[in-house]
Design an enzyme around this catalytic site. Structure first.
Site, PDB file in Angstrom:
ATOM      1  N   ASP A   1       0.819  -1.213   0.000  1.00 55.67           N
ATOM      2  CA  ASP A   1       0.000   0.000   0.000  1.00 55.67           C
ATOM      3  C   ASP A   1       0.854   1.265   0.000  1.00 55.67           C
ATOM      4  O   ASP A   1       2.035   1.253   0.326  1.00 55.67           O
ATOM      5  CB  ASP A   1      -0.896  -0.018   1.239  1.00 55.67           C
ATOM      6  CG  ASP A   1      -2.214   0.699   1.029  1.00 55.67           C
ATOM      7  OD1 ASP A   1      -2.337   1.470   0.051  1.00 55.67           O
ATOM      8  OD2 ASP A   1      -3.133   0.489   1.839  1.00 55.67           O
TER       9      ASP A   1
ATOM     10  N   GLU B   1     -14.123   1.754  -0.116  1.00 56.12           N
ATOM     11  CA  GLU B   1     -13.617   2.396   1.099  1.00 56.12           C
ATOM     12  C   GLU B   1     -14.075   3.847   1.192  1.00 56.12           C
ATOM     13  O   GLU B   1     -14.247   4.380   2.295  1.00 56.12           O
ATOM     14  CB  GLU B   1     -12.096   2.330   1.151  1.00 56.12           C
ATOM     15  CG  GLU B   1     -11.393   3.160   0.094  1.00 56.12           C
ATOM     16  CD  GLU B   1      -9.870   3.138   0.258  1.00 56.12           C
ATOM     17  OE1 GLU B   1      -9.374   2.382   1.108  1.00 56.12           O
ATOM     18  OE2 GLU B   1      -9.191   3.877  -0.468  1.00 56.12           O
TER      19      GLU B   1
END
Length: 671
Positions: free
Chosen positions: A417, A471
């Site tokens: 990430d 998200e």
């Protein structure tokens, strides 16, 4: 992945203003046609090199200059003297085992111009677009100050512009590559803002053009901006090489450059450069099934891909570790992950992800609450693989220790990430990481990084984020109680634009679904915008070889009928057909795996009826398990109706999608 290649010298696709034999040419014109002759690419050389593209009677772009500036002041593409030309017709195909189809056909006409100044330009004309790239033939190292790539459109067309809007640490080139689309005229684009690719232009009369790149290796990715000096013109710009920086941005997980060089790349002098491509469509459905990035990408570098396993994963972070009816405190702990393994095993889900929070300041050590070896061993007993989350910096720093250690333990891969940059420095890190992961038989899911074809070169990279996925529903901004961002419209825009670049980790599967009127942002119990079936259809519509199931295991267990449908959908396919669709409005798409078909349809906030023609099924009788919006889905977005019917290729069916709705079917042959 062996490629069958047939090359034919094609004398009639190239026209020039002079004979091509003999010595150097100066100030010449070359014309390259697509195999179907609908697309015409014109190249002019001389004081500057320009390219121009026409599609039948539509001029797509005016002559647009191409150049590359070196640190010694030399400009490749200026005063260009052609010394040699070659032209070929290429008819080939290659296998794509982790894609929306099992094989990609690669047919194009090619023009290669060799210049006296030790460089070449390679042009390709496909039936669905054009592409070009620089090639240098120099010894030693080159420093590239800048590259000029221009797209001079012929009118003030409507554009779908994915602006950079949340720079990490305030650094201009640090961004997550997640953007909604501003639907504006080219003239309305702001001159001081950057956009990411793909960027789509509406040419009118049903035609569209998308600006793309592919095969970005040892070089920065391409941003786009409007040219303030040239009407209706969009040009490329690139992040300068970072000379110094520090960790900052979100939660100190981003590299924020504090000093950048006056060059964009230092690289070897004998190499090919990234492709600049323009996809051209006659109808929107062609955009949602386009292979240009795959066709232009470098071939697979992994000899044995048998260990790469696509599939779905139970995911902990979106539902905030919420479990109900258990005898332990749910959270980032061993008990919760073993419970998730049990859920995955029961539902034949291939993986679970252990997301943020499991490690200390080193990936070689977990927090006391999480016993990674125990969870991995438990998953192995249940035939469920474990994927670990990590920030890119720790992976890069500890890669030589982390990858072999966890591979030996039985971990199947990493979700990496917060790259949030694609300057040359970060692109080099990604390629090095992909190779190291492949050496240790680990799959990767890259977040904060866009797809540019590396997924063909390193197919152990199964997915990318680079999308405003589920998200964002946890923190979507509200104005006077109303949603600011139109997610259902975005949901039916990205299949035509973002998905052209490659797979996307949207992380679908919300079981709490809301109409526009009742949607709210709630971090601990998030909901989606649109109907339940809108979410189910994403598993078919969105390309994602490594696909999430974002909601809680207890919610999926409560909604077992929907869960069973989701888990039966493959994540890679043998064939894809777009049945109907319009950018930002709706999409109807069918995918085949073996002898079974999966059909997904989605709409924006506008309810609509569409008719599906099932002639793609072929001979025989089929059983269709259908999930459609319930009659009260306009009031309660969780409402759906399941039905099972018989169907043949002679049938047509009218489907109804409510506001923010969908329709989906799993179709199997009847024995």
């Amino acid at each position: 992945m062996r490629t069958k290649l047939r090359t034919i010298i094609f004398f009639f696709c190239i026209f020039t203003t002079a004979t091509l034999s003999g010595g150097a040419q100066n100030g010449k014109s070359y014309t390259l046609f697509s195999p179907d002759r609908k697309i015409e690419l014109k190249v002019e050389t001389g004081q500057v090199v320009t390219w121009q593209v026409n599609h039948e009677d539509t001029e797509v772009i005016h002559p647009s200059s191409i150049s590359m500036t070196l640190s010694n002041g030399e400009v490749l593409g200026h005063k260009a003297r052609v010394s040699k030309t070659s032209q070929n017709y290429i008819d080939s195909s290659f296998e794509t085992p982790f894609y929306k189809k099992s094989r990609v056909t690669d047919q194009y006409n090619q023009l290669l111009l060799r210049f006296n100044q030790q460089y070449s330009l390679e042009f390709r004309a496909y039936n669905d677009g054009v592409a070009y790239r620089f090639i240098t033939h120099r010894k030693g190292e080159l420093t590239i100050l800048d590259e000029e790539a221009n797209f001079r459109f012929t009118a003030d067309h409507k554009a779908y512009v994915p602006y950079i809007e949340d720079m990490r640490g305030g650094e201009r080139y640090s961004y997550s590559f997640e953007s909604f689309y501003d639907e504006i005229r080219i003239s309305e684009m702001t001159t001081d803002s950057l956009a990411i690719v793909p960027l789509l232009i509406d040419l009118g009369n049903g035609k569209k053009a998308a600006i793309l790149e592919s095969d970005v290796e040892n070089y920065p990715g391409m941003f786009l901006t409007v040219d303030p000096t040239e009407k209706n013109s969009i040009r490329a710009t690139f992040a300068p090489y970072p000379l110094a920086g520090e960790m900052g941005g979100y939660n100190m997980l981003n590299f924020v450059a504090t000093q950048r060089a006056d060059y964009i790349a230092r690289t070897q002098g004998d190499r090919t450069y990234p492709w600049r491509a323009l996809v051209i469509s006659e109808q929107d459905s062609q955009l949602a099934n386009n292979d240009m990035v795959q066709k232009l990408a470098a071939p697979c570098r992994i000899q044995d891909v048998s260990w790469i396993k696509p599939g779905k994963s139970a995911w902990d972070w979106w539902h905030n570790y919420n479990l109900r009816g258990v005898d332990f405190k749910a959270g980032i702990n061993t008990e919760s992950y073993k419970y998730t393994v049990d859920f995955a095993a029961k539902n034949q889900i291939e993986y679970i992800i252990i997301d943020w929070g499991w490690s200390t300041t080193t990936l070689m050590e977990s927090i006391p609450e999480v016993n990674i070896p125990e969870i991995v061993a438990y998953g192995k007993e249940k035939n469920v693989g474990v994927i670990l989350w990590a920030g890119w910096e720790l992976i890069q720093k500890e890669q030589d220790l982390v990858f072999p250690y966890y591979s030996r333990m039985g971990v199947k891969g990493f979700k990496v990430d917060f790259f949030d940059s694609d300057d040359q420095h970060m692109i080099d890190i990604v390629y090095e990481m992909a190779q190291a992961a492949a050496d240790n038989k680990l799959i990767l899911n890259l977040h904060g990084m866009k797809a540019t074809g590396i997924q063909r070169t390193y197919p152990n990279i199964l997915n990318f984020e680079g999308v405003k996925g589920l998200e964002n529903f946890k923190w979507a901004p509200m104005t006077n109680g109303q949603i600011r961002d139109d997610h259902p419209r975005y949901d039916v825009t990205i299949p035509y634009i973002r998905m052209m670049a490659g797979p996307l980790d949207y992380t679908p599967g919300a079981m709490r679904n809301a109409t526009r009127a009742i949607y709210r942002t709630i971090n601990d119990n998030p909901m989606s915008q649109g109907t339940r079936v809108h979410q189910l259809a994403m598993y078919i519509v969105y390309e994602a070889p490594f696909e999430m199931m974002a909601d809680s295991p207890t919610d999926y267990t409560r909604e077992q009928e929907c869960t069973d449908f989701i888990t039966r959908i493959p994540t890679v396919f043998d064939e894809t057909i777009v049945l109907d669709g319009e950018v930002a409005e709706y999409i109807v798409l069918a995918r085949r795996k073996g002898n079974e078909w999966y059909v997904g349809a989605m709409t924006n906030w506008d309810a609509r009826e569409k008719t599906i023609d099932f002639s793609f099924l072929g001979e025989g009788t089929f059983q269709a398990e259908i999930f459609r919006d319930g009659i009260n889905a306009d009031r309660d977005a969780t409402d759906y109706k399941k039905e099972v019917i018989r169907i043949t290729a002679n049938d047509q069916k009218t489907i109804q999608m409510y506001s923010g709705g969908g329709w989906t079917a799993h179709i199997t042959p009847v024995n």
